[in-house]
Design an enzyme around this catalytic site. Sequence first.
Site, PDB file in Angstrom:
ATOM      1  N   HIS A  24      -1.577  -5.557   1.417  1.00  0.00           N
ATOM      2  CA  HIS A  24      -2.791  -6.364   1.301  1.00  0.00           C
ATOM      3  C   HIS A  24      -2.502  -7.608   0.467  1.00  0.00           C
ATOM      4  CE1 HIS A  24      -5.894  -3.306   2.728  1.00  0.00           C
ATOM      5  NE2 HIS A  24      -6.297  -4.443   3.253  1.00  0.00           N
ATOM      6  N   ARG A  57     -17.842  -0.327   6.159  1.00  0.00           N
ATOM      7  CA  ARG A  57     -18.999  -0.822   5.392  1.00  0.00           C
ATOM      8  C   ARG A  57     -19.666  -1.985   6.121  1.00  0.00           C
ATOM      9  NH1 ARG A  57     -19.522  -4.791   1.919  1.00  0.00           N
ATOM     10  NH2 ARG A  57     -17.299  -5.223   1.767  1.00  0.00           N
ATOM     11  N   GLU A  84       0.832  -1.204   0.000  1.00  0.00           N
ATOM     12  CA  GLU A  84       0.000   0.000   0.000  1.00  0.00           C
ATOM     13  C   GLU A  84       0.868   1.256   0.000  1.00  0.00           C
ATOM     14  OE1 GLU A  84      -3.114   0.066  -0.409  1.00  0.00           O
ATOM     15  OE2 GLU A  84      -3.698  -2.019  -0.015  1.00  0.00           O
ATOM     16  N   CYS A 127      -7.887  -2.434   8.306  1.00  0.00           N
ATOM     17  CA  CYS A 127      -6.515  -2.466   7.780  1.00  0.00           C
ATOM     18  C   CYS A 127      -5.958  -1.052   7.627  1.00  0.00           C
ATOM     19  CB  CYS A 127      -6.454  -3.205   6.448  1.00  0.00           C
ATOM     20  SG  CYS A 127      -6.572  -4.993   6.667  1.00  0.00           S
TER      21      CYS A 127
HETATM   22  N1  PCA Z   1      -8.634  -7.110   6.022  1.00  0.00           N
HETATM   23  C1  PCA Z   1      -9.528  -6.062   6.436  1.00  0.00           C
HETATM   24  C2  PCA Z   1      -9.400  -5.994   7.935  1.00  0.00           C
HETATM   25  C3  PCA Z   1      -8.677  -7.219   8.345  1.00  0.00           C
HETATM   26  C4  PCA Z   1      -8.171  -7.799   7.092  1.00  0.00           C
HETATM   27  O1  PCA Z   1      -7.423  -8.775   7.006  1.00  0.00           O
HETATM   28  C5  PCA Z   1      -9.249  -4.752   5.735  1.00  0.00           C
HETATM   29  O2  PCA Z   1      -8.740  -4.762   4.589  1.00  0.00           O
HETATM   30  O3  PCA Z   1      -9.508  -3.682   6.301  1.00  0.00           O
END
Ligand code: PCA
Length: 220
Positions: free
Chosen positions: A172, A93, A83, A146
């Site tokens: 991610h 959401r 990111e 996240c």
């Molecule tokens: N993904 C979520 C929260 C925890 C995770 O593994 C997110 O992208 O916010």
Amino acid sequence: MASERILLTGFEPFDRDTVNPSWEVARALDGWACEGATVQALQMPCVFGDALAALDAALAAGPAPVLAVGLGLAGGRTEVTPERVAINVDDARIPDNAGRQPVDAAVEARGPAAYFSTLPIKAIVHALRQAGLPASVSNTAGTFVCNHAFYGLMHRLATRPALARTRGGFVHLPALPEQAARVPGMPSLALATQVEALRVLLRTALTTTTDLHAQGGSLH
Ligand code: PCA
């Protein structure tokens, strides 16, 4: 020789799922040594606020890490995605694992609008692709837990003198094949491949001081 510490966080399952690749990857790498540093895996609750309390406890429990990297699941993504930016917004959401669902709240009331990752995200994407692993820069970490954890991490690194030399960021990950098997059409990446990608990513982060100047933008 005393080893430096790499803090690698993953999340517990959320949204009624039973597994989260981010924790599976982090725990697979717990104790892995690279370039004189050793991974310490931390599982975070998928709960606004509590995730940062867990982070604070781990940061306080040892010397400043050389790297602090957060991992999270982004269901639907096809690649490993470092990111670029964390924003000072909680806008959920779906409810988190404690039923909290903030709307347009700040992560840090007096924090700036955003922080950039201090990982060499372009060099990381290049190294992953060279290693035959699918990767792209992501320009949004969303507005759920996240992004909250990513922003909270970067705020701590920016404001706590003891953490001034710690570089940090967030990545991610795609779903695991077992998750995609329950949601036909969902892209996935095998756990072993995700773990290998994190090895390449951490090694690149530790050995790269100046990021590559390479295109990593998107039109939308
Ligand atoms: N993904 C979520 C929260 C925890 C995770 O593994 C997110 O992208 O916010």
